[in-house]
Design an enzyme around this catalytic site. Structure first.
Site: not given
Ligand code: NAP
Length: 497
Positions: A191, A267, A301, A400
């Site tokens: 997804k 992650e 991240c 963050e």
């Molecule tokens: P996010 O809001 O957590 O969303 C990530 C994914 O989860 C998206 O596909 C999102 O779908 C989905 N999602 C949201 N709510 C969900 C739920 N209740 N159940 C299942 N899936 C759900 O994160 P983001 O804003 O896209 O990305 C930024 C974050 O990613 C930051 O915190 C960053 O630090 C972290 N990140 C971490 C790494 C690492 O390797 N540690 C690498 C890159 C990014 P939708 O798009 O439809 O909301």
């Protein structure tokens, strides 16, 4: 690719034929409901394509195909050398279509074309090729039993895995998940983030062209809150691998407990410390301090968002960081000279603006930037922004922000630098700059993070594991260690007469 101008890329973008249908059972297909949602170019606010808006019924269908493929062993029971051939061919096909995929990623995520051509696509190719090439070199174990028994310890695929990925590195995170999960024989349902589904859909079609059997890989664009939740609570999915925010990561663990205890690997976010001692190469450290936070508009991240500077050099060093930050001018991502694009959307921009306001109210000193630029573009561009005089209990030092905002703090001793760096709920990455090997190594060893740089930032490649301590997650992407997240260990004990 290297000699293309902004006009060339704009012309190529106008020619692109984007297919936003979901990828199920080896075919591009509409969502069962027929619903679509617009996919927006964050640089201009314009619509790129209508993308399938998948729901629970599409997920159930994909899970059925994935389970059937797994049970039949069409992929899982293939010899590792044969899976290798398919993955390596897939990497080659992505390489052959590098220009198109880099352009898609640039338009979809607002990432500079110089980055998508130079980093994102080559990194995805390397990840898939490396995992493919590695998988037929992985041996299982025979344990040291006595002579009357033989014990085999085998790694077996989990079964059906779902991968949920974010919008900030759509292609790279997709490759980090798909390469090891497929290499180890799983069936996978990906997804992508709602904002950035396009590169994953495109490379899925290339996987089939490379020989991946139907049913093994599915890509379902759709909302996290409904489709993502349905996948995470599904009773017939064995593993969930996630990259995204810490709050959603916590929810996913709950979903696993509420459903079938599927294995969950996360992650998550970070607030990474970047520590500079007075004896470091200050010019290099200052340039990298700016790059560490402004690369990808701070939507990274591992961004080095907490700059922790030895007090004796703080004024001189911060002047150098400000000077270097002037090179991070936001601009059109299709221009090969652009280093920083827009925020992914209005809401992310507003979050960043709100934190800049919080920083001001908390009493930090705004040294550089702080506002919106390029309003006429239709995108949401934020200036590179630097706060000095930050203390580690301020929200801009602890939370963050996920935007181009640097918080600079100071220290007077090695112990204090370590204490500040570790005073965070996160533990993803960090760096220390010093020409004294003893200081550098002592600090690097004491910081509780998954990846630490000494006299560099963003160091690492596919050969090393990547992931976090503390609330930055569990499990590891990349390297041979990634195979652990997608396999179960099985013991077979044989007794001789
Ligand atoms: P996010 O809001 O957590 O969303 C990530 C994914 O989860 C998206 O596909 C999102 O779908 C989905 N999602 C949201 N709510 C969900 C739920 N209740 N159940 C299942 N899936 C759900 O994160 P983001 O804003 O896209 O990305 C930024 C974050 O990613 C930051 O915190 C960053 O630090 C972290 N990140 C971490 C790494 C690492 O390797 N540690 C690498 C890159 C990014 P939708 O798009 O439809 O909301």
């Amino acid at each position: 690719m290297l000699d293309k101008t902004v006009t060339d890329w704009q012309a190529a973008a106008a020619e692109l034929n984007i297919d936003g249908r979901a990828y199920i059972n080896g075919k591009l297909t509409a969502a069962l409901s027929g619903e679509t949602r617009p996919c927006i170019n964050p640089a201009s606010g314009e619509k790129l394509a209508d993308v399938a808006n998948c729901g629970a019924e599409d997920a159930d269908l994909a899970v059925r195909y994935a389970r059937e493929a797994f049970d039949k062993g069409t992929w899982a029971a293939m010899a590792p050398a044969d899976r290798k051939r398919v993955l390596v061919r897939w990497a080659e096909l992505i390489e052959e279509h590098a220009e198109e995929i880099a352009l898609l990623e640039c338009l979809d995520a607002g990432k500079p074309i110089a980055d998508t051509t130079g980093v994102d696509v080559p990194s995805a190719v390397r990840t898939i090729r490396w995992s493919g090439e590695a998988i037929d070199k992985v041996y299982d174990e025979i344990s040291p039993t006595g002579p009357d028994s033989l014990a085999l310890v085998q790694r077996l695929p989990l079964g059906v895995v779902t991968a949920i990925v974010p919008w900030n590195f759509p292609l790279s995170t997709t490759a980090w998940k798909l390469a090891p999960s497929l290499a180890t024989g799983n069936s996978v349902i990906l997804k992508p983030a709602s904002n950035t589904p396009l590169s994953a859909l495109r490379i899925a079609t290339l996987a089939t062209e490379a020989g991946l059997p139907d049913g093994v890989l599915h890509v379902l664009p759709g909302p996290g809150g409904s489709l993502g939740r349905h996948l995470a609570t599904h009773m017939d999915i064995d593993g969930l691998t996630f990259t995204g925010s810490t709050p959603i990561g916590k929810q996913l663990m709950e979903y696993s407990g509420q459903s079938n205890l599927k294995r969950v690997f996360l992650e998550l976010g970070g607030k990474s410390p970047n520590i500079v001692f007075a004896d470091a190469n200050l010019k290099k450290a200052a340039d990298m301090a700016a790059a560490a936070v402004f690369y990808n508009g701070g939507q990274t991240c591992t961004a080095g968002t907490r700059l922790i500077v030895e007090s004796s050099i703080k004024d001189e060093f911060m002047e150098m960081v400000v000077e270097s930050s002037k090179h991070w001018v936001p601009g059109n991502p299709l221009d090969p000279a652009t280093r920083m694009g827009p925020m992914i959307d209005k809401s992310q921009f507003e979050t960043v603006a709100e934190y800049v306001d919080i920083g001001r109210k908390e009493g930090a000193e705004l040294l550089f930037g702080g506002g919106q630029v390029l309003r006429e573009s239709g995108g949401y561009y934020h200036e590179p922004t630097i706060f000095a005089g930050v203390s580690n209990d301020m929200r801009i030092a602890q939370e963050e922000i996920f935007g181009p905002v640097l918080s600079a703090l100071t220290f007077t001793s090695v112990e204090q630098a370590i204490e500040i760096a570790n005073d965070s709920i996160y533990g993803l990455a960090g760096a220390v700059w010093s020409n004294n090997i003893n200081t550098a190594h002592k600090v690097a060893a004491a910081i509780r993070v998954g990846t630490m740089g000494i006299n560099n930032y963003f160091g690492g490649d596919i050969t090393v594991p990547f992931g976090g301590f503390k609330q930055s997650g569990n499990g590891r992407d990349k390297s041979m260690h990634a195979f652990n997240d997608y396999t179960e260990l099985k013991t077979t004990w044989i007794e001789f007469d």
